[in-house]
Scaffold this motif. Structure first.
Motif, PDB file in Angstrom:
ATOM      1  N   VAL A   1      28.157  45.796  -6.818  1.00 44.28           N
ATOM      2  CA  VAL A   1      27.740  46.761  -5.803  1.00 44.28           C
ATOM      3  C   VAL A   1      28.867  47.018  -4.807  1.00 44.28           C
ATOM      4  N   ALA A   2      29.537  45.951  -4.386  1.00 43.57           N
ATOM      5  CA  ALA A   2      30.630  46.099  -3.412  1.00 43.57           C
ATOM      6  C   ALA A   2      31.752  46.976  -3.969  1.00 43.57           C
ATOM      7  N   ARG A   3      32.032  46.829  -5.269  1.00 43.08           N
ATOM      8  CA  ARG A   3      33.080  47.665  -5.878  1.00 43.08           C
ATOM      9  C   ARG A   3      32.619  49.110  -6.002  1.00 43.08           C
ATOM     10  N   ARG A   4      31.340  49.297  -6.299  1.00 42.16           N
ATOM     11  CA  ARG A   4      30.825  50.642  -6.535  1.00 42.16           C
ATOM     12  C   ARG A   4      30.582  51.399  -5.238  1.00 42.16           C
ATOM     13  N   MET A   5      30.348  50.677  -4.143  1.00 43.46           N
ATOM     14  CA  MET A   5      29.961  51.317  -2.892  1.00 43.46           C
ATOM     15  C   MET A   5      30.886  50.905  -1.754  1.00 43.46           C
ATOM     16  N   PRO A   6      32.134  51.344  -1.763  1.00 45.59           N
ATOM     17  CA  PRO A   6      33.010  51.048  -0.628  1.00 45.59           C
ATOM     18  C   PRO A   6      32.493  51.725   0.635  1.00 45.59           C
ATOM     19  N   THR A   7      32.840  51.176   1.775  1.00 43.36           N
ATOM     20  CA  THR A   7      32.365  51.719   3.041  1.00 43.36           C
ATOM     21  C   THR A   7      32.971  53.094   3.292  1.00 43.36           C
ATOM     22  N   PRO A   8      32.143  54.139   3.413  1.00 49.18           N
ATOM     23  CA  PRO A   8      32.698  55.487   3.652  1.00 49.18           C
ATOM     24  C   PRO A   8      33.246  55.613   5.073  1.00 49.18           C
ATOM     25  N   ASP A   9      34.272  56.404   5.231  1.00 52.26           N
ATOM     26  CA  ASP A   9      34.856  56.632   6.556  1.00 52.26           C
ATOM     27  C   ASP A   9      35.482  58.026   6.557  1.00 52.26           C
ATOM     28  N   THR A  10      34.626  59.035   6.722  1.00 51.22           N
ATOM     29  CA  THR A  10      35.083  60.425   6.686  1.00 51.22           C
ATOM     30  C   THR A  10      35.381  60.988   8.070  1.00 51.22           C
ATOM     31  N   GLY A  11      34.992  60.226   9.107  1.00 55.63           N
ATOM     32  CA  GLY A  11      35.126  60.736  10.466  1.00 55.63           C
ATOM     33  C   GLY A  11      33.843  61.358  10.981  1.00 55.63           C
ATOM     34  N   SER A  12      32.809  61.431  10.140  1.00 55.12           N
ATOM     35  CA  SER A  12      31.517  61.990  10.531  1.00 55.12           C
ATOM     36  C   SER A  12      30.420  61.006  10.173  1.00 55.12           C
ATOM     37  N   THR A  13      29.599  60.645  11.156  1.00 51.17           N
ATOM     38  CA  THR A  13      28.508  59.711  10.888  1.00 51.17           C
ATOM     39  C   THR A  13      27.542  60.279   9.857  1.00 51.17           C
ATOM     40  N   ALA A  14      27.217  61.553   9.971  1.00 49.57           N
ATOM     41  CA  ALA A  14      26.287  62.176   9.029  1.00 49.57           C
ATOM     42  C   ALA A  14      26.840  62.132   7.607  1.00 49.57           C
TER      43      ALA A  14
ATOM     44  N   PHE B   1      16.819  30.108  -2.559  1.00 51.50           N
ATOM     45  CA  PHE B   1      17.449  31.362  -2.981  1.00 51.50           C
ATOM     46  C   PHE B   1      17.180  32.466  -1.979  1.00 51.50           C
ATOM     47  N   ALA B   2      16.026  32.414  -1.320  1.00 54.72           N
ATOM     48  CA  ALA B   2      15.664  33.467  -0.362  1.00 54.72           C
ATOM     49  C   ALA B   2      16.740  33.624   0.699  1.00 54.72           C
ATOM     50  N   GLU B   3      17.292  32.513   1.170  1.00 51.23           N
ATOM     51  CA  GLU B   3      18.318  32.610   2.214  1.00 51.23           C
ATOM     52  C   GLU B   3      19.590  33.239   1.662  1.00 51.23           C
ATOM     53  N   GLN B   4      19.943  32.928   0.433  1.00 53.37           N
ATOM     54  CA  GLN B   4      21.118  33.560  -0.179  1.00 53.37           C
ATOM     55  C   GLN B   4      20.890  35.059  -0.352  1.00 53.37           C
ATOM     56  N   PHE B   5      19.687  35.412  -0.751  1.00 50.02           N
ATOM     57  CA  PHE B   5      19.372  36.821  -0.942  1.00 50.02           C
ATOM     58  C   PHE B   5      19.422  37.563   0.392  1.00 50.02           C
ATOM     59  N   ARG B   6      18.849  36.951   1.430  1.00 49.61           N
ATOM     60  CA  ARG B   6      18.883  37.591   2.751  1.00 49.61           C
ATOM     61  C   ARG B   6      20.310  37.734   3.255  1.00 49.61           C
ATOM     62  N   SER B   7      21.143  36.754   2.950  1.00 48.93           N
ATOM     63  CA  SER B   7      22.542  36.831   3.373  1.00 48.93           C
ATOM     64  C   SER B   7      23.229  38.029   2.722  1.00 48.93           C
ATOM     65  N   TRP B   8      22.947  38.258   1.442  1.00 47.99           N
ATOM     66  CA  TRP B   8      23.521  39.423   0.761  1.00 47.99           C
ATOM     67  C   TRP B   8      22.968  40.719   1.353  1.00 47.99           C
ATOM     68  N   VAL B   9      21.661  40.756   1.599  1.00 47.80           N
ATOM     69  CA  VAL B   9      21.061  41.951   2.198  1.00 47.80           C
ATOM     70  C   VAL B   9      21.692  42.221   3.566  1.00 47.80           C
ATOM     71  N   ARG B  10      21.911  41.167   4.341  1.00 48.10           N
ATOM     72  CA  ARG B  10      22.541  41.353   5.660  1.00 48.10           C
ATOM     73  C   ARG B  10      23.931  41.957   5.522  1.00 48.10           C
ATOM     74  N   SER B  11      24.657  41.565   4.474  1.00 52.81           N
ATOM     75  CA  SER B  11      26.004  42.118   4.290  1.00 52.81           C
ATOM     76  C   SER B  11      25.948  43.617   3.994  1.00 52.81           C
ATOM     77  N   ARG B  12      24.918  44.052   3.277  1.00 58.32           N
ATOM     78  CA  ARG B  12      24.762  45.481   3.009  1.00 58.32           C
ATOM     79  C   ARG B  12      24.293  46.220   4.266  1.00 58.32           C
ATOM     80  N   ARG B  13      23.398  45.608   5.022  1.00 56.91           N
ATOM     81  CA  ARG B  13      22.931  46.207   6.270  1.00 56.91           C
ATOM     82  C   ARG B  13      24.075  46.355   7.269  1.00 56.91           C
ATOM     83  N   ALA B  14      24.995  45.390   7.254  1.00 58.24           N
ATOM     84  CA  ALA B  14      26.106  45.431   8.212  1.00 58.24           C
ATOM     85  C   ALA B  14      26.948  46.686   8.037  1.00 58.24           C
TER      86      ALA B  14
END
Length: 207
Positions: free
Chosen positions: A79-92, A128-141
């Protein structure tokens, strides 16, 4: 003063072992990701991954205690490779690009299967729940950082509750993915983001 043998060889030996270890780990993660893509989360077994990666099963257990932790690691890296953080200069534009790619998981049924399986494991296994939440938090960040950037640039309202805003971004994704009451469609992402941002937008002075 160290003997000649002490200085001539240990560094090479340690480095070779480290490289072999890294190669084995990469092979395991690649094999796991391939199995998920081809047949879904249910196809991931420690035995099957070991055979496909060409390593001993004990090698897997050295790094991952369960198939869930292994699958999450492999899926998270993909997922991290497929979805790099976008930065176009526009939040929208940034948020739309992120949400479109997020919704695009439906184009790959076995990825959907994997996410549902991992979510189910997280409800049943507290460790495992804590590991899963940690990954979810990284995506939310990623999303909270995009929104914070929008606040800093004056595009979004000052004092925006970033955690709640992230819930609103991910809510339709998880709800539709898990409940299946209506389909996820990448084509809906721009409209969803516009609706959200209309509530987050900064109020012009004097309005």
């Amino acid at each position: 003063m160290p003997e000649a043998n002490d200085s001539a060889h240990p560094r090479t030996t340690r480095t070779g072992g480290r490289i072999r270890s890294e190669d084995a780990r990469a092979a395991v993660l690649a094999a796991t990701a391939d199995l998920i893509e081809e047949a879904g989360y249910g196809a991931v077994t420690m035995e099957g991954v070991a055979a496909r990666a060409g390593v001993a099963k004990s090698t897997l257990y050295r790094w991952w205690k369960t198939r869930a932790t292994l699958a999450l690691d492999a899926y998270g890296q993909a997922v991290a490779r497929r979805m790099p953080t976008p930065d176009t200069g526009s939040t929208a534009a940034d948020l739309t690009a992120f949400v479109e790619e997020l919704y695009r998981v439906v184009e790959h049924p076995f990825r959907v299967n994997a996410l549902r399986g991992l979510m189910a494991e997280a409800q049943l296994d507290p460790a495992f729940a804590e590991q899963f939440r940690s990954w979810v938090r990284s995506r939310r960040a990623i999303v909270t950082d995009l929104l914070a950037r929008g606040v800093a640039h004056g595009e979004l309202t000052p004092g925006l509750d970033l955690e709640h805003a992230a819930d609103l971004v991910f809510g339709p994704f998880w709800y539709r993915l898990l409940v299946g009451h209506t389909p996820l469609d990448p084509a809906d992402a721009p409209a969803h983001v516009r609706t959200l941002l209309s509530g987050f937008a900064a109020t012009p002075p004097g309005a």
